[in-house]
Design an enzyme around this catalytic site. Structure first.
Site, PDB file in Angstrom:
ATOM      1  N   GLU A 261       0.840  -1.197   0.000  1.00  0.00           N
ATOM      2  CA  GLU A 261       0.000   0.000   0.000  1.00  0.00           C
ATOM      3  C   GLU A 261       0.877   1.250   0.000  1.00  0.00           C
ATOM      4  OE1 GLU A 261      -3.311   2.028   3.008  1.00  0.00           O
ATOM      5  OE2 GLU A 261      -1.868   0.551   3.729  1.00  0.00           O
ATOM      6  N   LYS A 322      -9.416   2.163  -2.824  1.00  0.00           N
ATOM      7  CA  LYS A 322      -9.888   1.787  -1.495  1.00  0.00           C
ATOM      8  C   LYS A 322     -11.189   2.538  -1.207  1.00  0.00           C
ATOM      9  CE  LYS A 322      -8.269   1.387   3.288  1.00  0.00           C
ATOM     10  NZ  LYS A 322      -7.178   1.697   4.239  1.00  0.00           N
ATOM     11  N   CYS A 372      -5.255  -2.795   2.850  1.00  0.00           N
ATOM     12  CA  CYS A 372      -5.020  -2.706   4.290  1.00  0.00           C
ATOM     13  C   CYS A 372      -6.268  -3.038   5.100  1.00  0.00           C
ATOM     14  CB  CYS A 372      -4.480  -1.323   4.632  1.00  0.00           C
ATOM     15  SG  CYS A 372      -3.672  -1.276   6.268  1.00  0.00           S
TER      16      CYS A 372
END
Length: 503
Positions: A261, A322, A372
């Site tokens: 990430e 995300k 994540c």
């Protein structure tokens, strides 16, 4: 109860002493389910459960203090108070479950056995579900995660981690009833039989293969740059990070090469003009697919935490954004901008995209990224797979998590996050690739087994051949409705038994 709750840290990774979770809950429930002169009030039940939850959640997420202090710039005492404010608020759900159990038991005039086996597991599960979904959710170390290494793991593909929360509470209630009630001989036989039956059923479900191998394995390289968080966004180290990941990516071709990430610690608009084109040229020339963690700038104040994919099979870069953002780290909840101003974490507010996004084709497999914190939300990953299936689109055969946990140092956050990914593998029957900055970079195969794992806090590359899987587990199809349905059914049965006894 505060200490008993704190001991729950031993039931999660890296310790994996999963019986501690059931025994701790049994201790709490033994107070809630007391009968006769020893029975406690609803208020006391709620306070005991709140204290238990406070110990549990604070002990398992104490690493948040490290991030708030070292990188957020808060004094240590304020960081600890902020954590306890969060965990204290989340513990209200557990307190409400205990209070509600006592209230319904008295209102419906039912026995502790009925309340313990039917109402308490349901309300406890709803409490854990609220942790998942209310105010964006913070489901870290919900109780079901303890069973990635227990016989109950067999239930994960059927009812998911939330269903394992229900089973935890059911088993704990059965133990509690053996401790505190004047059980008849029949009950003393039935309760142990129930406990044994649940574990035997879990073991039996582990023998079922819900998914099957699809196509040929792909060659994977997962990059772990091990860049210290205090250096990652430092201006004098930016070029070093760019050069490091360029060299790690182009060192050896592979079907799939993945960075962590935000491996590139700047927005796409700030990168050197030739940086992404050079990586794309490498991908085209070597028939490699490169998945790159980077903040994508869409103009103005619009930017997202994304994974960009470069491949011969795509004329334009693949993009996954995300969508489930971390409060305070990636967006500012309403009314809390004053708190964020006290900290100095960069890139504090991202744009979001829809929860349903396409997978990326990689050498005959389909890879579905998440970033994540997103892999804490198993129902969202299941919904993506279910949506692809229902729309007749290619269904992802491999899951991928790109993370950076360097915010939390050498803490339990790293093995706990690995355990969370193991649960996603159990629920979906698909392998999970993890590409992280400092750990845990890993390949997890169906069954939740960590097949390969890089040492934490080292700069290395994990090379592996990974087999994709196809097929739909029950959990993919029904999500959390299975666990919530069990909860609702238990409360309904308790109500009907109460009415029947009143006649």
């Amino acid at each position: 109860m505060l200490l008993a709750g704190g001991l729950n840290v031993l039931s999660f990774a890296p310790f994996h002493f999963w019986p501690v979770q059931i025994l701790g809950l049994a201790l709490l429930f033994s107070q809630v389910l007391r009968e006769g002169e020893q029975a406690i009030s609803r208020k006391r039940a709620g306070w005991l459960a709140w204290a238990y939850g406070l110990g549990w959640l604070t002990a398992t997420t104490i690493w948040l203090v490290y991030a708030m202090t070292l990188f957020g710039g808060l004094p240590g005492i304020l960081s600890l108070l902020a954590l306890m404010f969060l965990t204290g608020a989340l513990s209200i759900y557990i307190a409400a479950a205990a209070w509600g159990t006592r209230w319904l038991q008295q209102r419906w005039n039912i026995s502790s056995a009925v309340a313990g086996l039917l109402i308490l597991p349901g309300l406890f599960t709803v409490a854990e579900w609220l942790r998942i979904c209310f105010l964006t959710g913070f489901p870290w170390t919900i109780s079901g995660y303890t069973h990635t290494h227990s016989p109950l793991a067999g239930f994960a593909p059927v009812i998911g981690v939330l269903g394992l929360c229900w089973l935890n509470a059911l088993l704990a209630a059965a133990l509690a009833l053996l401790m505190v009630t004047q059980a008849s001989r029949q009950q003393k036989l039935a309760l142990p039989a129930l406990i044994v039956t649940v574990f035997v059923a879990g073991y039996g479900l582990q023998q079922i293969s819900w998914t099957q191998p699809q196509g040929q394995p792909i060659q994977v390289r997962l990059l772990q740059g091990n860049i210290a968080q205090d250096m990652k966004f430092s201006q004098e180290h930016l070029n070093d990070s760019l050069a490091l990941y360029h060299d790690m990516i182009t060192q050896t071709p592979a079907d799939l090469i993945v960075t962590p990430e935000t491996a590139l610690p700047m927005l796409t608009s700030q990168l050197p003009p030739d940086y992404l084109p050079l990586l794309n040229t490498f991908a085209q020339d070597t028939a490699s697919t490169v998945l790159l963690g980077v903040g994508v700038h869409d103009g103005g104040d619009q930017y997202s935490n994304s994974v960009l994919g470069m491949s011969r099979q795509y004329a334009q870069p693949y993009r996954y954004d995300k969508h489930h953002l971390v409060p305070f780290g990636e967006f500012i909840p309403p009314g809390f901008r004053w708190f964020v101003k006290m900290m100095s974490i960069p890139m504090g507010e991202f744009s979001t995209s829809g929860p349903i996004q396409p997978a990326m084709k990689v050498a005959g497999q389909w890879v579905m990224p998440n970033i994540c914190y997103e892999d804490l939300f198993g129902e969202e990953i299941a919904a993506q797979l279910s949506s692809q299936h229902n729309a007749g689109q290619p269904v992802a055969s491999i899951l991928l998590n790109a993370s950076n946990l360097a915010w939390y140092g050498n803490s339990f956050a790293i093995p706990q996050h690995l355990q969370i990914s193991q649960m996603r593998v159990l629920e979906t029957g698909r392998p999970m690739l993890r590409a992280t900055n400092t750990g845990a970079t890993a390949v997890i195969v169906p069954g939740g087994v960590v097949e390969q794992l890089l040492p934490e806090n080292t700069r290395a590359v994990l090379a592996a051949n990974v087999q994709g899987y196809t097929g739909m587990t029950p959990y993919i199809l029904i999500g959390n409705f299975g666990a919530l349905g069990l909860s609702a059914l238990g409360v309904l049965l308790a109500f009907l038994l109460g009415r029947r006894a009143a006649k």
